[in-house]
Each structure stands twice: as C-alpha cells, then as structure tokens.
Design a protein around this motif. Sequence first.
Motif, PDB file in Angstrom:
ATOM      1  N   ALA A 157     -24.829  24.166  13.476  1.00  0.00           N
ATOM      2  CA  ALA A 157     -25.356  24.722  15.068  1.00  0.00           C
ATOM      3  C   ALA A 157     -25.240  26.403  15.370  1.00  0.00           C
ATOM      4  O   ALA A 157     -23.707  26.857  14.580  1.00  0.00           O
ATOM      5  CB  ALA A 157     -25.551  24.264  16.210  1.00  0.00           C
ATOM      6  N   ALA A 158     -25.767  27.125  15.911  1.00  0.00           N
ATOM      7  CA  ALA A 158     -25.059  28.512  15.653  1.00  0.00           C
ATOM      8  C   ALA A 158     -24.113  28.884  16.842  1.00  0.00           C
ATOM      9  O   ALA A 158     -23.954  29.086  16.998  1.00  0.00           O
ATOM     10  CB  ALA A 158     -26.286  29.191  15.439  1.00  0.00           C
ATOM     11  N   LEU A 159     -25.151  27.600  17.916  1.00  0.00           N
ATOM     12  CA  LEU A 159     -24.167  27.588  19.059  1.00  0.00           C
ATOM     13  C   LEU A 159     -23.860  26.182  19.349  1.00  0.00           C
ATOM     14  O   LEU A 159     -24.599  25.195  20.249  1.00  0.00           O
ATOM     15  CB  LEU A 159     -25.311  28.308  20.106  1.00  0.00           C
ATOM     16  N   PRO A 160     -22.979  25.269  18.522  1.00  0.00           N
ATOM     17  CA  PRO A 160     -22.007  24.486  18.583  1.00  0.00           C
ATOM     18  C   PRO A 160     -22.114  24.044  20.172  1.00  0.00           C
ATOM     19  O   PRO A 160     -21.526  24.330  21.203  1.00  0.00           O
ATOM     20  CB  PRO A 160     -21.482  24.148  17.727  1.00  0.00           C
ATOM     21  N   ASP A 161     -22.605  22.204  20.552  1.00  0.00           N
ATOM     22  CA  ASP A 161     -22.429  21.825  22.114  1.00  0.00           C
ATOM     23  C   ASP A 161     -21.315  20.901  21.738  1.00  0.00           C
ATOM     24  O   ASP A 161     -21.609  19.920  20.834  1.00  0.00           O
ATOM     25  CB  ASP A 161     -23.749  21.257  22.578  1.00  0.00           C
ATOM     26  N   LEU A 162     -20.056  21.125  22.053  1.00  0.00           N
ATOM     27  CA  LEU A 162     -19.078  19.732  21.207  1.00  0.00           C
ATOM     28  C   LEU A 162     -19.517  18.692  22.190  1.00  0.00           C
ATOM     29  O   LEU A 162     -18.634  17.690  21.586  1.00  0.00           O
ATOM     30  CB  LEU A 162     -17.601  20.570  22.234  1.00  0.00           C
ATOM     31  N   LYS A 163     -20.112  18.041  22.982  1.00  0.00           N
ATOM     32  CA  LYS A 163     -20.820  17.265  24.041  1.00  0.00           C
ATOM     33  C   LYS A 163     -21.889  16.458  22.940  1.00  0.00           C
ATOM     34  O   LYS A 163     -21.564  15.696  22.692  1.00  0.00           O
ATOM     35  CB  LYS A 163     -20.501  17.189  25.561  1.00  0.00           C
ATOM     36  N   GLU A 164     -23.158  17.039  22.651  1.00  0.00           N
ATOM     37  CA  GLU A 164     -24.472  16.403  23.088  1.00  0.00           C
ATOM     38  C   GLU A 164     -24.224  16.811  21.366  1.00  0.00           C
ATOM     39  O   GLU A 164     -25.711  16.516  21.200  1.00  0.00           O
ATOM     40  CB  GLU A 164     -25.532  17.674  23.866  1.00  0.00           C
ATOM     41  N   SER A 165     -24.531  17.983  20.280  1.00  0.00           N
ATOM     42  CA  SER A 165     -24.537  17.762  19.344  1.00  0.00           C
ATOM     43  C   SER A 165     -24.276  16.821  18.248  1.00  0.00           C
ATOM     44  O   SER A 165     -23.543  16.159  18.946  1.00  0.00           O
ATOM     45  CB  SER A 165     -23.574  19.086  18.786  1.00  0.00           C
ATOM     46  N   THR A 166     -24.948  16.227  17.655  1.00  0.00           N
ATOM     47  CA  THR A 166     -25.111  15.822  16.770  1.00  0.00           C
ATOM     48  C   THR A 166     -23.532  15.786  15.570  1.00  0.00           C
ATOM     49  O   THR A 166     -22.837  17.340  15.167  1.00  0.00           O
ATOM     50  CB  THR A 166     -25.898  15.546  15.702  1.00  0.00           C
ATOM     51  N   GLY A 167     -22.635  14.197  16.149  1.00  0.00           N
ATOM     52  CA  GLY A 167     -21.493  14.217  15.510  1.00  0.00           C
ATOM     53  C   GLY A 167     -20.427  15.388  16.844  1.00  0.00           C
ATOM     54  O   GLY A 167     -18.709  15.404  16.581  1.00  0.00           O
ATOM     55  N   GLY A 168     -20.872  15.675  17.833  1.00  0.00           N
ATOM     56  CA  GLY A 168     -19.432  15.300  18.491  1.00  0.00           C
ATOM     57  C   GLY A 168     -19.073  14.516  19.245  1.00  0.00           C
ATOM     58  O   GLY A 168     -19.122  13.571  19.105  1.00  0.00           O
ATOM     59  N   LEU A 169     -18.576  14.768  21.026  1.00  0.00           N
ATOM     60  CA  LEU A 169     -17.903  14.241  21.302  1.00  0.00           C
ATOM     61  C   LEU A 169     -18.732  13.021  21.984  1.00  0.00           C
ATOM     62  O   LEU A 169     -18.666  11.396  21.792  1.00  0.00           O
ATOM     63  CB  LEU A 169     -17.587  14.156  22.850  1.00  0.00           C
ATOM     64  N   ARG A 170     -20.242  13.182  22.218  1.00  0.00           N
ATOM     65  CA  ARG A 170     -20.848  12.014  22.843  1.00  0.00           C
ATOM     66  C   ARG A 170     -21.580  10.717  21.190  1.00  0.00           C
ATOM     67  O   ARG A 170     -21.891   9.479  21.836  1.00  0.00           O
ATOM     68  CB  ARG A 170     -22.609  12.585  23.462  1.00  0.00           C
ATOM     69  N   ASP A 171     -21.233  11.090  20.493  1.00  0.00           N
ATOM     70  CA  ASP A 171     -21.677  10.436  18.895  1.00  0.00           C
ATOM     71  C   ASP A 171     -20.067   9.415  19.279  1.00  0.00           C
ATOM     72  O   ASP A 171     -20.031   7.848  18.822  1.00  0.00           O
ATOM     73  CB  ASP A 171     -21.846  11.286  17.767  1.00  0.00           C
ATOM     74  N   ALA A 172     -19.098  10.091  19.180  1.00  0.00           N
ATOM     75  CA  ALA A 172     -18.289   9.441  18.858  1.00  0.00           C
ATOM     76  C   ALA A 172     -17.663   8.302  19.936  1.00  0.00           C
ATOM     77  O   ALA A 172     -17.450   7.268  19.144  1.00  0.00           O
ATOM     78  CB  ALA A 172     -16.558  10.332  19.105  1.00  0.00           C
ATOM     79  N   THR A 173     -18.492   8.076  21.124  1.00  0.00           N
ATOM     80  CA  THR A 173     -18.540   7.625  22.203  1.00  0.00           C
ATOM     81  C   THR A 173     -19.716   6.296  21.801  1.00  0.00           C
ATOM     82  O   THR A 173     -19.551   5.654  21.587  1.00  0.00           O
ATOM     83  CB  THR A 173     -18.935   7.964  23.844  1.00  0.00           C
ATOM     84  N   VAL A 174     -20.978   6.706  21.125  1.00  0.00           N
ATOM     85  CA  VAL A 174     -22.018   5.979  20.401  1.00  0.00           C
ATOM     86  C   VAL A 174     -21.139   4.955  19.143  1.00  0.00           C
ATOM     87  O   VAL A 174     -21.248   3.817  18.973  1.00  0.00           O
ATOM     88  CB  VAL A 174     -23.153   6.663  20.487  1.00  0.00           C
ATOM     89  N   LEU A 175     -20.960   5.651  18.323  1.00  0.00           N
ATOM     90  CA  LEU A 175     -19.895   4.904  18.090  1.00  0.00           C
ATOM     91  C   LEU A 175     -19.014   3.877  17.943  1.00  0.00           C
ATOM     92  O   LEU A 175     -18.563   2.200  17.443  1.00  0.00           O
ATOM     93  CB  LEU A 175     -19.126   5.951  16.873  1.00  0.00           C
ATOM     94  N   ASN A 176     -18.190   4.217  19.195  1.00  0.00           N
ATOM     95  CA  ASN A 176     -17.236   2.829  19.933  1.00  0.00           C
ATOM     96  C   ASN A 176     -18.220   2.493  20.246  1.00  0.00           C
ATOM     97  O   ASN A 176     -17.819   0.901  20.912  1.00  0.00           O
ATOM     98  CB  ASN A 176     -16.345   3.537  20.287  1.00  0.00           C
ATOM     99  N   ALA A 177     -18.979   2.475  21.185  1.00  0.00           N
ATOM    100  CA  ALA A 177     -20.014   1.679  21.395  1.00  0.00           C
ATOM    101  C   ALA A 177     -20.795   0.452  20.163  1.00  0.00           C
ATOM    102  O   ALA A 177     -20.872  -0.951  20.773  1.00  0.00           O
ATOM    103  CB  ALA A 177     -21.391   1.791  22.468  1.00  0.00           C
ATOM    104  N   LEU A 178     -20.830   1.227  19.063  1.00  0.00           N
ATOM    105  CA  LEU A 178     -22.002   0.129  18.160  1.00  0.00           C
ATOM    106  C   LEU A 178     -20.688  -1.069  17.663  1.00  0.00           C
ATOM    107  O   LEU A 178     -20.742  -1.430  17.315  1.00  0.00           O
ATOM    108  CB  LEU A 178     -21.762   1.090  17.325  1.00  0.00           C
ATOM    109  N   VAL A 179     -19.074   0.137  17.802  1.00  0.00           N
ATOM    110  CA  VAL A 179     -18.202  -1.276  17.251  1.00  0.00           C
ATOM    111  C   VAL A 179     -17.814  -2.715  18.104  1.00  0.00           C
ATOM    112  O   VAL A 179     -17.745  -3.613  18.113  1.00  0.00           O
ATOM    113  CB  VAL A 179     -16.914  -0.304  17.015  1.00  0.00           C
ATOM    114  N   ALA A 180     -18.048  -2.035  19.215  1.00  0.00           N
ATOM    115  CA  ALA A 180     -17.929  -3.032  20.963  1.00  0.00           C
ATOM    116  C   ALA A 180     -19.288  -4.263  20.432  1.00  0.00           C
ATOM    117  O   ALA A 180     -18.825  -5.070  20.841  1.00  0.00           O
ATOM    118  CB  ALA A 180     -18.514  -2.501  22.201  1.00  0.00           C
ATOM    119  N   THR A 181     -20.336  -3.955  19.185  1.00  0.00           N
ATOM    120  CA  THR A 181     -21.366  -5.057  19.236  1.00  0.00           C
ATOM    121  C   THR A 181     -20.468  -6.177  18.478  1.00  0.00           C
ATOM    122  O   THR A 181     -21.057  -6.934  18.961  1.00  0.00           O
ATOM    123  CB  THR A 181     -22.901  -4.044  19.119  1.00  0.00           C
ATOM    124  N   TRP A 182     -19.649  -5.785  17.948  1.00  0.00           N
ATOM    125  CA  TRP A 182     -18.959  -6.754  16.509  1.00  0.00           C
ATOM    126  C   TRP A 182     -19.668  -6.560  16.160  1.00  0.00           C
ATOM    127  O   TRP A 182     -20.166  -7.118  14.821  1.00  0.00           O
ATOM    128  CB  TRP A 182     -19.099  -7.933  17.618  1.00  0.00           C
TER     129      TRP A 182
END
Length: 743
Positions: A157-182
């Motif tokens: 992205a030309a103006l990247p958003d560290l939290k909301e952009s795909t590949g940002g901090l929000r996605d890292a949180t989602v990935l940890n939530a996916l791991v928590a499903t086992w």
Amino acid sequence: MTATERAARTEEADRLCRSAFSSAGGDGMPGVALVAVGGYGRGELAPHSDLDVVLVHDAAADVGKLAQQLWYPLWDARVDLDHSVRALPEVTEAAAADVRVALGLLDARHLAGDTSVSLRLRTDVRARWRRDARANLPRLRDLVRERAARVGELAHAALPDLKESTGGLRDATVLNALVATWLVDVPQADLERCRLQLLDIRDVLQAHAGRATDRVTPELWGALAEGLGLADEHEAQQRLRELGRRTTHLSRVTWSRVEQLLAPRPRGATSRRPQLERVADGVALSGGEVVLDRGADPAQDAVLLLRAAAVAAERRLMLAPPTAARLARSSAPLPDPWPAEARDLLVRLLASGRGLLPVWETLDETGALDAVLPEWQRIRLLPHASAVHRFTVDRHVVESCVEASRLIRRVARPDLLLVAALLHDVGKGGRQDHSVAGEPVAAAVATRMGFAPADVATVAGLVRRHLLLAETATTRDLDDPVTVETVVRLVPDLETLDLLEVLTEADARATSPQAWTSWRETLVRRLAARARAALLAAPGERGHEQEPALPAVLPEGDGACVETEPREDGCRVRVTAADRVGLMADVAGTLALLRAGVRAARAWTVDGVAVSDWETDGGHLDPAVVAERLGAVVRGSADPARRVRVGSGGLPPTVLVRHGASDDATVLEVRTEDTHGVVFLACRALAAMDLSVRSAHVTTIGPQAVDVFYVQEPGAGGLTDERAASAAHAVRQALERASTLDA
C-alpha cells in the motif's frame, strides 16, 4: 523502542489500574476482577495506546459503588480509557456472539481483584472458541477479507496501516486466534519475530507523531529510519514491507489450510490423512495444496518448479511452501536458453488470473523466484515514486499480469503480452527513465527464456514504449497528423500496436482506478484506432476526419451557441461563436467559474465561425447556464481571474516548447501542481499576445498536472522561435503571478 519499553509502559498502566481498583474499594471483594483485554491484555502498549479494560463480576456480586468510583483516578491521571462493566455470563455470551469481541477476550489478563473470576473468564472464552471454531472461522474469514479489500496490504500500500493493513498487527492477532482453535498451526517463531518488529515500528511512529496513529504517511519514513537506526527512508520502507509480506504469506497459507478444514469431506471418505492425487508429471495434490509427487526428482527435472507453480495458479490452489522451498534448494538450473516447455509453463502461470498472486508470493517468499527471474530483485518491494500508484512496483507488475490475462483474446500473441507485462517496469529503481533502462533488461530476459529474435525485439519494444499511447493520447492533439505519425513511427506493425494497446490498458488498470477512467480509455482507443488506420493506409492516403456540422442557427455578434452532452465521468461542452482571438480564454474562464475541470479542448474554424469542444470532469453542465456565464465573461461583468486557483505550495511551474511535435502549430507543455484554472490563465496570456489556441490537453501524473497547448498565429500556423519563447515566458509569468496571489 523495544519490548522492554513496552513492558515498562504496561507495568506502569497495571500499577495505575490496581491503584484505582484499590482506591475504589475493590480489594477483598469476592467475585469481582479487573481484566485487561486486547493489546493491553497482550502487554503491547504503544506510546499513545488506550487502556482497554473490563470490570468482570459474578452475576450475584454487587459492583454498583465500585463501578461508579473505579474510573475517576484513571481519568484524573489523563489515561485514555476504553472501559466496560459486565457480568461474567454476559462477557462469555458476547464473545460467543461476536468474533471481534472474542478476539479481544482471548488475550484477557488479570489486573486486580478475584483471580478466580479472571481465570474462569479466560478458560470459558478459550473453551468456547475451540468448541465453536467451525462456526466462528467463516465469520472471522469474512471480516479479514472485508478489511483487506478496504485497507490494502502492508507490503504494497502507498499509505500502509501498521494495524489494519493485510499483513499488519491485526492479522498477527488473528493468526494467534487461529492457533488457539487447535485446528491449525502457524510457524510461531517466524510470526512472533514479525509481530515484535512491527510493534517496534509502531512505537517509533507514535513517538514521532505525538499521537495515536498506525498509518505511515510519506513524510514519516525518514523519522522511522532514524528511530529504527536504519540508513535511509528506502531501508525503512524495505524493513516494514518485508515484515508485512512475510505476515501476509503466513496468513494466506494458514487461511488456505483453514478452508480445507472447513470444506465438506467427500462422501465415502474414511481417512483424514491427505491422499496424493497426481495431476502432472512430478506434481500432485494433497490436502488442497500442490506438492511433489512420489518419486519426483527436482535435480533431474529443471522445469518442475514452473510446472508445479502453473498447476497451483491455474487451479487456484496453494503451492505448498515446503515444496517451493525444496524446489528452490534442489532444482536443476534451467538451461540457457530455456526449453519450450519452461517458456510455455511460465506463460500458463502468468495467464492464470487471480490465481497468480498467492503462487507468485510463495515463489518470492521461499526464494524459488530467483531461479526463474533473478531480475525480480531489482523491483522487489520497491515503492513507486508517483502517488497515483496504489501498489509497490513488484505488486503492480503482478497485478498488470492479472489484468493482461483478462485481455489476451484481443491479441494474436498472448505470450508476448504477458511477458511484456511481467517486465514492463523492470527498469525502475535507478536514475534513468525506467522505460529506457528496462528495454535491454527485457531483451536479455526474453532471450534467456528462448524467444526467437523477432519476439525478443517485440518484448523489448513493448517495454520501451509501454507509456507511449497513454502519454500521447492525454497530452497531444489526436487530430494533428504529427501525433498519429509519431506513434506509427515508433510502432512497427499492427501486431505490436495491438499488444501495446492491451498492455497500456492492463498497466493502467493495475495502477489505480484514476489511471483508467472512461475518458482516458476513449482517448487511448481513438489514438490506437487512428494509428491502426494509418498503418493500413497507403502512403499519402492518411487524412483528417470530417469536422462535425455547424448548428442550424448561428449566433450573432458576440453571442455563442452552447451544447452539452453528459458523459460517464464528466461532460462534453461545444461552443460555437464568431471567430476571434481570446475566445478560448473566455470559454476556459467560464468553465473555471463553474468549477468544471478541463481535461481536453479542441478548436477549429469553418467560414469564420469558431467551434470548440471541451471535455470536463465533474457533473453535467446546463447549456443555458454556460451560455449565460460566458456572456458575462465576454461583457466583463464576470472576471474568472478572481476565482481561479493554482498550486502555491511546491515547485514553480515550468513551460517548455516542444519543437517538432506539430507541423502547423507550436506546442507548449505546462507542468504545474494544480489543474484548476491553468487552461484559462494560459489561454488568456496567449490571447494577450494575439495568439490562438487550437487545442489544449490536460492530464495528471501523480501530484503534477501536465497541460499541453497547440498555439498558432491567427491564420498563419506555428510560431517563430522568438515568438514561441515569448509565449512560454508569458504563460509562465501568468501562472507564477496567480500562484503568488493564491499564497
């Protein structure tokens, strides 16, 4: 900024919350706990993060007084607070009903009060998350997709958003939530490395900005580089975009595996163990991913990597990253030149449409792309210099291939189109014009790929001229024979013209919606059609199109006949009046008063009657209103100069004489910051010199406007060199004066 400083901020916030809880009388109350959730729960407080806390209590506990008193000490301490009070059953039910709530509560952390309440909360939320995973994951997937479509990718992205952009901090949180499903796993060390470095970058960003922000604007790259101890802005962008790309890749791989888990099992299936299904020589499917078949030997099959990639992209499946990594390590090198099979497989891969993107990403992330196209490193994660681009150069190139794949039936040689789309920006990143720099690189790559010499010349020529149609169509008079002759001189044959026209469209569509409006499309189509007709015509048979007929009733005196026609993204205005010097300036001033941006204008005379066509942006214009306002401008009762605006905050305008651009006119090219009013100011300055403007053409390249004027002596054609220099000086002075007044 480091994890140590984030831990210190979290510890200080914990101290404030515990002190407030104690002061409000919460110590010793059974069945009540203060809990941190979200980023605060994870201990990831940035310099300007708010504190997200919940006062959780058993249904029977009386927390009325505590809830009234708890928040005041925190407000007095000027803490940004996001707080709520909920009974334990309410919290767990809310988590079950809304995956966004569940994501925050998965990271719940005890702050103060009854630890058993916090423990029950965390246990219940995580147990429900695992139990309801197959119902929750489709909802979470939809949220992730919606956010991706809205915000874009951190890596590109030309103006990247560290939290909301795909590949940002929000996605890292989602990935940890996916791991928590086992249900699925993620390379935890890799994910945590990316997440912590993104947090470091956010800390520097907020500390420099002095406020809570996650968006990196262009002026902040230098501060990020300094705060992160990096050499320059380019290195800061590379660091951030590498982290975003890696997190995006981990996310895509994980979601691909989630999709396989959620897919219905085939009827009669008895084993959950993935089965190998051979789909090509050495290539098989397993668990919805493309892998190597049993017995496949990359060391003996140099094209196995391209074969696996083409199969994955065509079937819209994930190329298994371990497979790509193995192929990158152990594949036999492709011979030079490539065999025909390798070339055909590359074209199949590039023609796969949206399936290309995740496969290309996997090839890039695993290093396998270096074996196919080592030149990719020239543009990998390279930012575009122009703000009109929505992606980095490498992602733009992939998107251009996707767009080109939709248009291949319009050309006789789709293979050359797709390879040219892949290589058209390979020259970017240096000081030389990227089209010029990219031409020899493209020729070398096409030669290595095994294309015949004539095809190599075509690919190299497409790379060299890929901007020709778009730039010419939007900045030159299409009715001037020199314009078409310029294109024909540079495009050798009809096949190349067809390829160039489609490449132009694919490139523009991949750039941004603003780069391929219906107006731009019409201009490119007209130019290509006229060049095609010129290539087909015998020498000496090329002529002008017949001018449209005059209105049945001609205006008298200084009056004018105005006709308007709505267009999809603007309006066409035709003005017919007695011919005179200054008429174009009056019409341009009228449109400026009406706040109608001029994109193109063309004028001609028939038996002393002047006709001008104007293409404007914005809404439809009422012809009666245009005529009335034009009359006021002609009479002097309305002065457009009082209303026009040109840029005043950057570089001064430049005006150049483009010698040889027309046989019967002098071409002035104006570059300035803003388009509004420029046509009027230029036309008025030229009219003051008793010069006529035959046509004007307006385009925008990033933040810069490029306006081109075809100027003539009344009834005499082009200007002398001395008059041309004086005209350029007059236009420049007019724009500079307006810029000074605006400032």
